[in-house]
Design a protein around this motif. Sequence first.
Motif, PDB file in Angstrom:
ATOM      1  N   PRO A  75      -5.311 -13.825   3.915  1.00 19.71           N
ATOM      2  CA  PRO A  75      -4.446 -12.652   4.025  1.00 19.71           C
ATOM      3  C   PRO A  75      -5.154 -11.470   4.680  1.00 19.71           C
ATOM      4  O   PRO A  75      -6.385 -11.344   4.633  1.00 19.71           O
ATOM      5  N   GLU A  76      -4.350 -10.622   5.262  1.00 20.05           N
ATOM      6  CA  GLU A  76      -4.867  -9.424   5.907  1.00 20.05           C
ATOM      7  C   GLU A  76      -5.436  -8.475   4.853  1.00 20.05           C
ATOM      8  O   GLU A  76      -4.870  -8.337   3.764  1.00 20.05           O
ATOM      9  N   PRO A  77      -6.563  -7.823   5.109  1.00 16.53           N
ATOM     10  CA  PRO A  77      -7.134  -6.886   4.129  1.00 16.53           C
ATOM     11  C   PRO A  77      -6.128  -5.800   3.758  1.00 16.53           C
ATOM     12  O   PRO A  77      -5.323  -5.367   4.579  1.00 16.53           O
ATOM     13  N   THR A  78      -6.160  -5.382   2.495  1.00 15.97           N
ATOM     14  CA  THR A  78      -5.179  -4.393   2.040  1.00 15.97           C
ATOM     15  C   THR A  78      -5.599  -2.959   2.346  1.00 15.97           C
ATOM     16  O   THR A  78      -4.745  -2.077   2.417  1.00 15.97           O
ATOM     17  N   ALA A  79      -6.886  -2.739   2.507  1.00 17.76           N
ATOM     18  CA  ALA A  79      -7.356  -1.373   2.779  1.00 17.76           C
ATOM     19  C   ALA A  79      -6.770  -0.877   4.102  1.00 17.76           C
ATOM     20  O   ALA A  79      -6.906  -1.520   5.139  1.00 17.76           O
ATOM     21  N   GLY A  80      -6.081   0.249   4.041  1.00 19.74           N
ATOM     22  CA  GLY A  80      -5.517   0.835   5.250  1.00 19.74           C
ATOM     23  C   GLY A  80      -4.298   0.123   5.781  1.00 19.74           C
ATOM     24  O   GLY A  80      -3.868   0.377   6.897  1.00 19.74           O
ATOM     25  N   ARG A  81      -3.716  -0.778   4.983  1.00 18.27           N
ATOM     26  CA  ARG A  81      -2.564  -1.549   5.467  1.00 18.27           C
ATOM     27  C   ARG A  81      -1.357  -0.648   5.726  1.00 18.27           C
ATOM     28  O   ARG A  81      -0.615  -0.854   6.693  1.00 18.27           O
ATOM     29  N   LEU A  82      -1.155   0.367   4.877  1.00 22.95           N
ATOM     30  CA  LEU A  82      -0.014   1.262   5.074  1.00 22.95           C
ATOM     31  C   LEU A  82      -0.140   2.040   6.376  1.00 22.95           C
ATOM     32  O   LEU A  82       0.853   2.294   7.067  1.00 22.95           O
ATOM     33  N   VAL A  83      -1.368   2.400   6.734  1.00 19.27           N
ATOM     34  CA  VAL A  83      -1.587   3.106   7.998  1.00 19.27           C
ATOM     35  C   VAL A  83      -1.215   2.208   9.163  1.00 19.27           C
ATOM     36  O   VAL A  83      -0.584   2.641  10.144  1.00 19.27           O
ATOM     37  N   ARG A  84      -1.590   0.914   9.066  1.00 23.21           N
ATOM     38  CA  ARG A  84      -1.289  -0.023  10.146  1.00 23.21           C
ATOM     39  C   ARG A  84       0.215  -0.279  10.258  1.00 23.21           C
ATOM     40  O   ARG A  84       0.703  -0.641  11.321  1.00 23.21           O
ATOM     41  N   LEU A  85       0.944  -0.091   9.142  1.00 22.89           N
ATOM     42  CA  LEU A  85       2.387  -0.331   9.153  1.00 22.89           C
ATOM     43  C   LEU A  85       3.180   0.967   9.305  1.00 22.89           C
ATOM     44  O   LEU A  85       4.380   1.007   9.022  1.00 22.89           O
ATOM     45  N   ARG A  86       2.521   1.993   9.781  1.00 23.35           N
ATOM     46  CA  ARG A  86       3.139   3.306   9.837  1.00 23.35           C
ATOM     47  C   ARG A  86       4.409   3.329  10.688  1.00 23.35           C
ATOM     48  O   ARG A  86       5.372   4.040  10.374  1.00 23.35           O
ATOM     49  N   ALA A  87       4.442   2.555  11.764  1.00 26.89           N
ATOM     50  CA  ALA A  87       5.605   2.554  12.646  1.00 26.89           C
ATOM     51  C   ALA A  87       6.857   2.074  11.916  1.00 26.89           C
ATOM     52  O   ALA A  87       7.976   2.424  12.302  1.00 26.89           O
TER      53      ALA A  87
END
Length: 402
Positions: free
Chosen positions: A95-107
């Motif tokens: 799985p993709e790391p969770t740290a900073g995941r919300l930033v990566r999904l900002r769009a």
Amino acid sequence: MEIVILAVVIAVVVLGVLGGLVVGSRRKKPLPPAPPTAPDITAPPAEPHVGDEAETPRDEPRRTIEEVDLPDATATAPVAVEEPPVVEVPAIEVPEPTAGRLVRLRARLSRSQNALGKGLLTLLSREHLDDETWEEIEDTLLTADVGVQPTQELVERLRERVRVLGTRTPAELRSLLREELLKILVPEFDRAVNTDSPLDTPGIVMVVGVNGTGKTTTTGKLARVLVADGKNVVLGAADTFRAAAADQLQTWGERVGARTVRGPEGGDPASIAFDAVKEGIEEGADVVLIDTAGRLHTKTGLMDELGKVKRVVEKHAPLDEVLLVLDATTGQNGLVQARVFAEVVDITGIVLTKLDGTAKGGIVIAVQRELGVPVKLVGLGEGADDLAPFEPEAFVDALIGD
């Protein structure tokens, strides 16, 4: 004397004649033989009767035992061996790391950003902030499902700060709005999913929510979040009333190497939850995730069912986390569901799904205020790694833009 002799002779003659007639009547004249006819080839042969002569055997060539091809008694007949079906074991995903995941999904938050953040900035940037403008600001917040009380508090603070500080430039207005939105989101909330048990047992997390909110899918995605953070996870498929719920959860678990404990469809959810925790302890797992049924037919039935699951699980160890899954697109209806579940079990955290599909991002503020517990995870899409830990600062930045 001569007369007597004559009478006897006549009597003998009469008797002789009568006797001949009787004997003649008993003899029947033989019937003439039937004329010869062509044999009926379609008629079956007559069955033999007792006393009939046996038919003369036909002259046929006879074979000796050496000429007859008998099967070899010592030879072993080949036995067809069925090949076992090849079961394809799914490849374990990382799985993709969770740290900073919300930033990566900002769009994914663009729809909420247009309705809430940009709408507020546009109104606050007006040359004259009169009462009518402030009413529009209030309507914008209410339309975004922020809730009545949080909206009133936010508008009052914004009016006071704009009046006292005289803030007018776009950059200053953005900074002011950011501060106030962060404050109302309560950044001091502990938003970590609690999976560390104080005992020598796995952390036990129970996931509750109405069917249709994405509860089982969220449980599977949460397993990926925990695996990405280095946890060994066991899944308990205690939603036995919805068809294929256990299959769905097991599929999610297999993708990341998490084992699923399940039972028969319609079985006792508490029993499955109990077995899941038991096996998690035996295997030395870090976390046991329990997916529960989401029926809301009656509050009493729901209370009894979830209460039983909780009591049975706590025979092993206390629950460390109870996550309520809510569909962000349902808006205020989601708050009604939240109230019912909050009465049944002690909710410790909220998971908001489908946040990318709504223009009402204010539901995050409303549900936190309603339950007094933090939003810990948000779903921002249908991808396997689209469940992200909620970060207030990244959320607000996505709402109001750069």
